[in-house]
Every structure is written in C-alpha cells, then in structure tokens.
Design a protein around this motif. Structure first.
Motif, short mmCIF file in Angstrom:
data_model
loop_
_atom_site.label_atom_id
_atom_site.label_comp_id
_atom_site.label_asym_id
_atom_site.label_seq_id
_atom_site.Cartn_x
_atom_site.Cartn_y
_atom_site.Cartn_z
N GLU A 1 -35.99 19.49 -10.67
CA GLU A 1 -35.54 20.23 -11.25
C GLU A 1 -34.81 20.18 -12.34
O GLU A 1 -34.30 19.46 -12.94
CB GLU A 1 -34.41 20.70 -10.75
CG GLU A 1 -35.62 21.98 -9.70
CD GLU A 1 -34.65 23.48 -8.49
OE1 GLU A 1 -33.92 23.86 -9.25
OE2 GLU A 1 -35.39 22.95 -7.92
N PHE A 2 -35.85 20.53 -13.75
CA PHE A 2 -35.33 20.04 -14.98
C PHE A 2 -35.13 21.05 -15.15
O PHE A 2 -36.12 21.90 -15.76
CB PHE A 2 -36.15 18.98 -15.66
CG PHE A 2 -35.56 19.38 -17.55
CD1 PHE A 2 -34.43 18.69 -17.68
CD2 PHE A 2 -36.25 20.21 -17.96
CE1 PHE A 2 -34.23 19.32 -19.02
CE2 PHE A 2 -36.31 19.87 -19.45
CZ PHE A 2 -35.45 19.61 -19.68
N VAL A 3 -34.02 21.86 -16.30
CA VAL A 3 -33.71 23.12 -16.79
C VAL A 3 -33.00 22.94 -18.60
O VAL A 3 -31.97 22.12 -18.33
CB VAL A 3 -33.04 23.79 -16.07
CG1 VAL A 3 -32.78 25.53 -16.82
CG2 VAL A 3 -33.75 24.43 -14.80
N GLY A 4 -33.57 23.36 -19.02
CA GLY A 4 -33.26 22.69 -20.57
C GLY A 4 -32.00 23.60 -20.51
O GLY A 4 -31.96 24.87 -19.67
N PRO A 5 -30.66 23.65 -21.46
CA PRO A 5 -30.21 24.38 -21.48
C PRO A 5 -29.51 25.46 -22.16
O PRO A 5 -29.21 26.17 -21.93
CB PRO A 5 -29.43 23.58 -23.04
CG PRO A 5 -30.00 22.16 -23.13
CD PRO A 5 -30.83 21.70 -22.26
N GLN A 6 -31.10 25.39 -23.55
CA GLN A 6 -30.94 27.10 -23.80
C GLN A 6 -31.56 28.54 -22.50
O GLN A 6 -31.33 29.34 -22.58
CB GLN A 6 -32.38 26.71 -24.59
CG GLN A 6 -33.96 26.83 -24.83
CD GLN A 6 -33.78 25.00 -24.72
OE1 GLN A 6 -32.65 24.16 -23.90
NE2 GLN A 6 -34.55 24.79 -25.20
N VAL A 7 -32.37 27.65 -21.73
CA VAL A 7 -32.95 28.23 -20.66
C VAL A 7 -32.51 28.88 -19.59
O VAL A 7 -32.57 30.32 -19.33
CB VAL A 7 -34.47 28.13 -19.79
CG1 VAL A 7 -34.90 28.75 -18.73
CG2 VAL A 7 -35.62 26.78 -20.60
N GLY A 8 -31.04 27.86 -19.29
CA GLY A 8 -30.36 27.82 -18.35
C GLY A 8 -29.53 29.15 -19.31
O GLY A 8 -29.26 30.52 -18.43
N ASP A 9 -28.33 29.02 -19.95
CA ASP A 9 -27.65 30.28 -20.99
C ASP A 9 -28.96 31.56 -20.56
O ASP A 9 -28.53 32.53 -20.48
CB ASP A 9 -27.55 30.50 -21.80
CG ASP A 9 -27.03 29.31 -22.68
OD1 ASP A 9 -26.23 28.74 -21.88
OD2 ASP A 9 -26.67 28.56 -23.56
#
Lengths: 313, 617
Positions: A123-131
């Motif tokens: 699972e990779f989630v980019g920082p902007q998606v997380g926010d």
C-alpha cells in the motif's frame, strides 16, 4: 428462553448521575489520550508505504531489518503480521517514502537477502492523497451526524435529537479514545467502521425513542421520568439481544476475518459496546434534562390551544 | 385472522425464486480461460474466433468452448495445464497484434446466462492485482501553456507591428507592458481577436500593462485534454501488458485509476505506465524509390526509410518539421466545407512558423506523420519467453500539402473511423502531461485467496452462531427468523450479482454485519409479541399487534442506518464503497425478509388455527 425478565423495572434514570460521571471520565480519558498520543493514523491518512511480505518459514525481524538497512531504509518499522512467517514493513512519508518506487526497492533489498520472500501486499499512499482522506473522512462523519440530526428532529423532536446526537458523539469519541490509548492503527476501514457505529448507535437509540413516544401517549398520568424509565425497561431485552447477535458476528470477523479486517472489527466491537450503553443511559437521560414532555411530541391541536387561551382569559 | 392474501405469498415466492436464480451463478465457480484481444483495443470479431479455433485445433489444444462477449474472446479449458499450453500456442502463432492473457471465466451454465445471471465480480483484494491512482500533473501543463503564450503573444505583436516594451510570464499569467495607452488599446483590440482563449485585463498595479490569463472554459478544456490524452495512452500501454480485465478510468478532476487484476510484477507495470511516445511531422522524400531502397538497403543521403502501418516502405526527409511535444491539440471532426471527416491539429508558435515556412515551399508535396513508441515485445525462442524493449517507428499518415499553413491545419481524405484513430494516435504521441503515481495497492494472489477463505469462514461462522442463538432463544419463531435470514443472504448475493457490484473484503464485512443486524427487526417483533402475550392477549392478536406495533421502530431504526450507509457511499473510495453497498442492500432486503417473510411463515403455521393456545416463542 429468556435472559431478561419481561417485567424489569430498573430505575435507569436514577443511575443517570453515575452514568454521567462514568461517561465524562471516559471522554476525559479519550481527550487526555489524544493530547498525549494522538491517533496512530495508518498510511491511508499519513501517506507512506506498507509492504507485507510472506516467507515460507518463520523469519527473524532482525534479519529483515538488516536487509532493509542495506537497501537504504534504516527508518523502516518492521513487525510480524498475524504470524511469524509474515512481516509488515512500514515507512512513513517523512522517511523518503514519497514515491511508488519505494515498494519496488524494498522488495529488491529483501530478495537480495532471501529470495523466498513473497510480496503479499503493497500500500503506497502519496502525502496529498492522505491529507485529502483525512478531510473527506472528517466531513463524512460530520455530514452523517447532520443528516441524522435532521431526520430525528423531523420524526421526533429536537430535544430527543440532541440526546441522540450527544450519544453518538459520545460513542465515536470513546471509540477513538480506545484506539488512541492502545495505539491501534486507524485506517480507512476503521473510519468506515466508525460510520457504521454511528448508524448502529442511532438504531438502538431510535428504538428507545419510539417507545418513549408511544408511552407518552399511553401513560397519560405518568411523569416524563416514569415514561422514559418504562420505555428503556420495555426495550431492554431487545437492545441486549440485537447487540448480542451483532457482537457474535463481529467476534467471528475479529477472530476469523484475517488481519486486514481486524481494525474494522475492533472498532465496531468497541463502538457497539459503548453504543448499547449510551442508548440505555445517555440519550434518554439527556432528553430528560432538556425537559422533554408529552406536549413536545404531541403538540396540542390549535383548537385546543384556542380553547385553553379563552379559559385563562 | 392472521392470513395473507394469496398474492402476498406468490410475491414472496417470486422474489425468493428470482433471488435463488440470480445468486446461483456464484456457486458454479470459475474455470481457466485464455483471453485474446486486439492489441489496438478494438473489439474481437467472429473472424478472430474462427482463427483462434483453427489455430488451437491444429496445435491439438482444442478448447472446450470459445465465447465472444462484449468484444472479449475467451477460450475455455478444464485444467490450468491445458490453459497454459493454449496460451503459449496462441502467443507464438498470433504474434504481437493480439494480446493473449490468462483469465478465469465464470463457468455459469448457458441456461443461467440466458436470463442474464452472472456471478459477482471479485475486487482486487480478493483476486490479487495492482491498483494505481495516477495524478496528472496539471501544474506542469499550465506552466507550459503560459510559457508558450509568453512566446506567441510577443511574436504576434511584432507581426502586427504593435510596439510593446516588455512581455513576461508571471505565475499563471502573461504580463505585457506598453509604452503608452494607445499601444495598449491597439494591442487589446488585436489580441482579443487572435487569442480568444485568453482574457486580457489591465493590470491594477501598473500603468499601460495588460495581464493575460486563460479563460475558465479554456482551463477546463486543457485539463480535459490532458486527462483524455493520458487515458488513451495508458489504455494502449495497459493492453500491451496482456492483462485480462484492466480498468483505466478517470477519477475526479485530474486523476486516473488503473487496475490490473492478476498482475504481480508491479515494477514492470510502473515502467510501462511511465513510458513515452512521440511523433514527428516530416516531408516525404521526393524522386526516390522507397522499394528499391528497401531491397538494396541503400538509403539515399538525407533521408530515412520507414514503413507505413500497412507495411509499405516509405522514405522520409531527415529534417523534422514539428514533433509531438509541440502539438497542442488534435481532434477529429468534419471539414466545414466538404463535410468529410477530418483531423484538426494545433501546433505551438515555434512549430507553427517552421510549418508555415516548409509548407509554403512545398505545396502539393506529401507530408508524413511518424509515430515513435518504446514498446515491450515478447518473443519465443526455444520455448522460452524473451521480453525485450523495442523502439517502434511507423508512419501513421501521409497527406498532400494543399496550401501553406501554420498553427492550425486539418487532414482530410480519411474515413470517419480513421480520422478518429489518427486523432487518438496524434494525441498519444503529443507530449503527455506528466503523471505521478500517488497511490498504489498491490495484493498478492495468495493473500487474495486467503482473504476469500477467511471472509467466507467469517460469514459462515457468524451466520451459524446467530442462527443457533435465535433458534434457542425464540424457538419456533426463531426458526422463522432463521429462514428469513437465509433468504436475506440469498437476496443480498443475488442483488450484488445483478448489479454486477464488485465484492471486496470490506464488502464481505458488510454482509457479516448485516447478518448480525438483520435479526434486529425480528427481535423487535418477537419481543413485542412476548409483551402482548404477557399482557394477556390471545396468541392470534399478539402476533398481529406485535408486527403492527414494531413496524414504526423498525422503519425509523433502519432509515437512520441507511443514512449513514449512503453518506459512506458518497465518501467512499474503492473498498469502502463496497462496504456501503452491501450494508445498504442488506438493510433493504432485511426489512423485506424480516417483516414480510417471517409474517408469511407465521401466518401459514398459526394463521388458520382458531383456538390457538400457545405460541412457540
């Protein structure tokens, strides 16, 4: 078979004082925990990389850590996942896990050490998606509460709506508190579970409210406290039964559903436990403190009101 | 007194029968299959079916059946060995024009398929595969757009002999400074006509200065174009991977979801998604014999030998007039005068002036478009699979220059489908807006299988626990509730199959939770009946008022849960949506089965007994 006697007459309202103290303590505990530990958000929200790797035999965590050190990822969190032959590797966004290449490189360094390592999950989630997910998740909770508030105001009365919403905010806060206290991972599925808890907690509360409305009509001479007490007693058996069956299925999910669904089952178990308690002790008690009366639910018809005013004149 | 009219029983039977029918395909499981599709993305045809059939029969690998549905060709096999052998044969024989992929086909019998019954689709978390979320870097696209206008506008002003003192790009705008108010007014009039996609406003903070920004519609158009272009290229590339059922879909304003079921080599997939294609406009070399050059291998100086899409050799001038990164837009449509299909192309300023110079000197000569792409090809050598990177160059279009043109021009003389394809290819070759992978979720196949097994076990154990509990606690009526619960489970599965919803792990969790909560309606009713009996009512009237009085509680309680489920659906991404869908469906079906279903059974069992003394509750 009966677990609850049909004619219980427990004075739940007089336990109200203790309930308020108990709830206040739990919420206080939650806030203290938030301020000290915060929630341990999963990669869904913080961004970062999670790699789950399976080995044919049990594997030592130090071995995996060593391989990752050599691969250039000394900051990785490594722990066993479910059993000793599966390993979960976590890299937070700040540790350079900002690109999808990381998972590939992590696997390469693990393969260099032990070619039997098998990729099970990335699972990779980019920082902007997380926010975005944090914002969207918060909004989703808020919208649910507002939509439900409107429904209960229309179907019942604002005093009951206030009680219901207070009860579910109470449930969500305490569930979050438990997650923070025990450092449980808060990911997307847990958020989904929280929304389900809201639905469930309401479900329980509404059934009691429905009985309160009915009893205000039937028990004309009774005081509001008596009506509320009777209503909670009459629905007690149902409240516990439904919670019981739901908890049974959740236990099945908790023990058999696998690691991925573990957090979800945990959140729902806690939430339903608290939700059952709050629909008995919190929601109606609050409506009583707001001085709910029979008139609130059955406003006197206009003619009656006119007649009444003529008499006083 | 507790009797249902006949139509209610019939309705119930009908719903139950339909539920069983549409839930049934899920019991048949899947069988190995080989999927063949055109590498270009066109639908497979009957001709292809014939070819695949004869190829396989010749190689002694005849399939059990070949199906052609929605442009997907599937050759079905009994065993995985036969499937793998057939896939090898097809890959060798069909060549690179076709994509051959391993797949699983639902082995739904024909009679079920005839009524449209299909099994549920499994999500990536259950079948294994990769999920990518790609973000199109719109900032770069807009930066380039403004850079281009910062070059084009001054050139235009010079051509129009309008004097300006300074022109520069500043953030998301182009600033133009003029020596005096007259120059500004002149420029404003002239620019407005030429650059209708820009808005020119006087700067509030400086004298004689114009600020040019893109109009909202143009911004939207550029975003859509960049997205569309990336979708096209990604689809083409994903087809090369040989994935059975890939999904490439726009999500929101600037994102693209790519799902590749069954793919484990994510490194390969990432390389492919990030790879590039471009194109070049070149003149066709005049007075040279391309066929002779191909035969002899002697290519005349200053030219290069290429092939057209249908394999004919062609000699092109070495000099490149315009390349893909200078192409601003390409779309298909109709020529305004002749009404025939056409492709409209827009170039940026630099390329436009070179194009104008070239075309004015070569009216009547043919010009070609060369498409260049890095592709991964699979070859077979001594039975071993060899993958290699290859630069593919082919001439996709040749057309005569009818008159000099520059920035905007059109290519006619194409069939309608051809125009569409050419526009797509041109766009694919234009510099794509860069994409970044912002989310990746990979589930290995073994974990997918584990998830299914664990999910199934949890559903069964949860179900059995609740059934046992209900039967012990409410005895006869408990059994009624259990029948309703079973029907509820069948209906949920049937609805999910009918809607072709994707079953995910959270979706299974939703089903388990529904099983727990579905009995709530029955608990409400049964507790009410017990109360009524306790209050001294006769069994018959207790049944009646039990159902009647419990109804409003059931409705209110379920509507609130439904509200939460719907918000969840609106918020949901992927897996969470699956949970919301099963939860909402479960609420609706459980209300039906728990109220109508159990009442029907209760009426059948007790309804006709006049002197009923006791209820089994």
């Amino acid at each position: 078979m009966r677990l609850i006697k049909s004619n219980t007459s427990i004075d739940f309202i007089s336990y109200g004082k203790y309930a308020i103290i108990f709830s206040a303590l739990l919420i206080l505990m939650s806030f203290v925990s938030f301020s000290m530990e915060k929630l341990s958000f999963g990669v869904d929200f913080t961004g970062g990389v999670v790699v789950e790797v399976g080995y044919p035999d049990a594997v030592a965590l130090d071995e995996v850590r060593g391989a990752l050190d050599e691969g250039g990822y000394p900051g990785a969190t490594v722990q066993h996942f479910g059993s000793s032959d599966a390993v979960m590797i976590r890299l937070a966004s700040e540790e350079g896990a900002e690109s999808s290449e990381v998972s590939t490189q992590v696997m390469q360094s693990l393969h260099a050490d032990n070619s039997a390592a098998e990729l099970r999950r990335v699972e990779f989630v980019g920082p902007q998606v997380g926010d975005e997910l944090i914002n969207k998740g918060g909004l989703a909770l808020l919208y649910t509460v507002i939509a439900i508030l409107i429904y209960v105001i229309v179907r019942f009365h604002w005093k009951l709506a206030a009680g219901a919403v207070a009860a579910l905010v109470h449930d969500v806060l305490i569930t979050l508190g438990v997650f923070s206290l025990f450092h449980l991972d808060f990911d997307l599925t847990v958020l989904a579970a929280l929304l389900a808890v809201i639905g469930y907690s309401l479900n329980d509360t509404i059934v009691v409210f429905d009985r309160i409305r009915e009893n205000f009509r039937r028990m004309r001479k009774a005081t509001p406290v008596e009506v509320v007490n009777a209503s909670i007693n009459q629905t007690l058996s149902r409240t516990l039964m439904t919670s019981g069956t739901t908890i049974l299925t959740l236990l099945a999910l908790f023990f058999l559903g696998g690691e991925v669904i573990h957090g979800f089952a945990t959140a729902l178990l806690i939430g339903i436990f608290i939700g059952t308690y709050s629909s008995i002790f919190v929601a109606s008690a609050l409506a009583l403190r707001l001085k709910i009366t029979s008139q609130d639910l059955f406003p006197p018809k206009e003619e009656d009101a006119e007649k009444a005013s003529r008499v006083t004149r | 007194m507790n009797r249902y009219p006949l139509w209610k029983y019939l309705l119930l039977l009908f719903v139950l029968a339909a539920g069983v029918l549409y839930a049934l395909p899920n019991l048949y499981g899947e069988q190995p299959a080989v999927q063949v599709s055109n590498a270009g993305g066109d639908a497979a045809t009957q001709a292809l079916v014939q070819r695949v059939r004869s190829t396989l029969t010749d190689a002694d690998a005849a399939p059990e059946d070949i199906t052609l549905e929605e442009g997907r060709l599937l050759a079905l096999y009994k065993s995985t060995e036969a499937q793998l052998r057939a896939a090898g044969v097809l890959k060798r024989q069909l060549g690179n024009d076709y994509t051959v992929a391993l797949n699983l086909a639902p082995s739904t019998p024909d009679w079920l398929r005839a009524v449209g019954a299909e099994p549920m689709a499994l999500g990536l978390d259950l079948r294994g595969g990769v999920h990518f979320l790609l973000e199109v870097d719109m900032e770069t696209v807009f930066n380039e757009t403004y850079d281009r206008y910062a070059r084009d506008i001054p050139r235009f002003l010079r051509d129009e002999s309008i004097r300006y003192s300074r022109a520069s790009r500043e953030g998301d705008s182009v600033r133009l400074q003029f020596p005096n108010a007259q120059g500004l007014n002149e420029a404003q009039d002239a620019l407005g006509g030429e650059f209708d996609v820009l808005r020119f406003n006087e700067a509030p903070d400086a004298d004689n200065t114009l600020v040019a920004t893109l109009t909202e519609t143009e911004q939207q158009r550029i975003t859509d174009f960049a997205l569309q272009q990336n979708l096209t290229t990604l689809r083409n590339r994903v087809n090369e991977l040989g994935v059975a059922e890939p999904l490439v879909q726009r999500q929101g304003e600037s994102r693209i979801v790519v799902e590749l079921p069954g793919v484990q080599d994510t490194a390969e997939a990432k390389r492919l998604l990030g790879k590039t294609a471009t194109l070049e406009y070149r003149l066709v070399a005049q007075g040279q014999d391309a066929q002779a050059a191909e035969r002899s291998g002697n290519v005349p100086a200053g030219t290069e030998l290429y092939k057209t899409r249908d394999g004919r050799p062609i000699l092109l001038e070495q000099d490149v007039i315009a390349s893909g990164d200078q192409l601003v837009d390409a779309s298909s449509g109709f020529d305004q005068q002749s009404g025939s299909p056409a492709v409209f192309v827009t170039l940026d300023g630099q390329a436009a002036s070179k194009m104008f110079d070239t075309t004015s000197a070569h009216v009547g000569d043919p010009m070609a478009v060369l498409f260049i792409e890095n592709r991964i090809d699979t070859r077979y050598e001594n039975g071993e699979e060899i993958r290699e990177r290859k630069k593919v160059e082919e001439v996709i279009s040749v057309a005569n220059i009818r008159s000099a043109f520059g920035k905007r021009f059109q290519t006619t003389g194409l069939e309608r489908g051809e125009a569409h394809d050419l526009a797509l290819l041109l766009r694919a070759g234009a510099l794509a807006a860069p994409v970044n992978i912002v989310e990746e979720r990979t589930i290995g196949p073994s974990l997918g299988a584990d998830n299914i097994a664990q999910g199934r076990l949890a559903v069964i154990v949860g179900f059995v626990l609740v059934i046992a509990f209900m039967a012990i606690y409410y005895r006869g009526f408990g059994l009624f509730a259990n029948a309703a619960l079973l029907m509820n489970l069948v209906l949920i599965v049937a609805l999910l199959s009918l809607l072709q919803a994707t079953l995910t792990l959270p979706g299974i969790a939703g089903i388990v939770l529904t099983v727990g909560m579905a009995v709530d309606a029955n608990v409400l009713i049964f507790e009410r009946i017990r109360e009524e009996l306790g209050a001294g009512n006769t069994p018959q009237s207790a049944i009646k008022s039990g159902y009647d009085k419990a109804f409003s509680s059931i409705a209110d309680a379920n509507v609130t849960t439904l509200i939460a489920a719907i918000v969840l659906f609106g918020f949901g991404t992927g897996p969470i949506k699956g949970f919301a869908v099963t939860l909402s469906l479960g609420i609706i079906t459980s209300m039906f089965t728990a109220i109508v279903g159990t009442r029907a059974i209760a009426n059948l069992v007790y309804g006709r007994k006049r002197r009923l003394q006791k209820l089994s509750i």
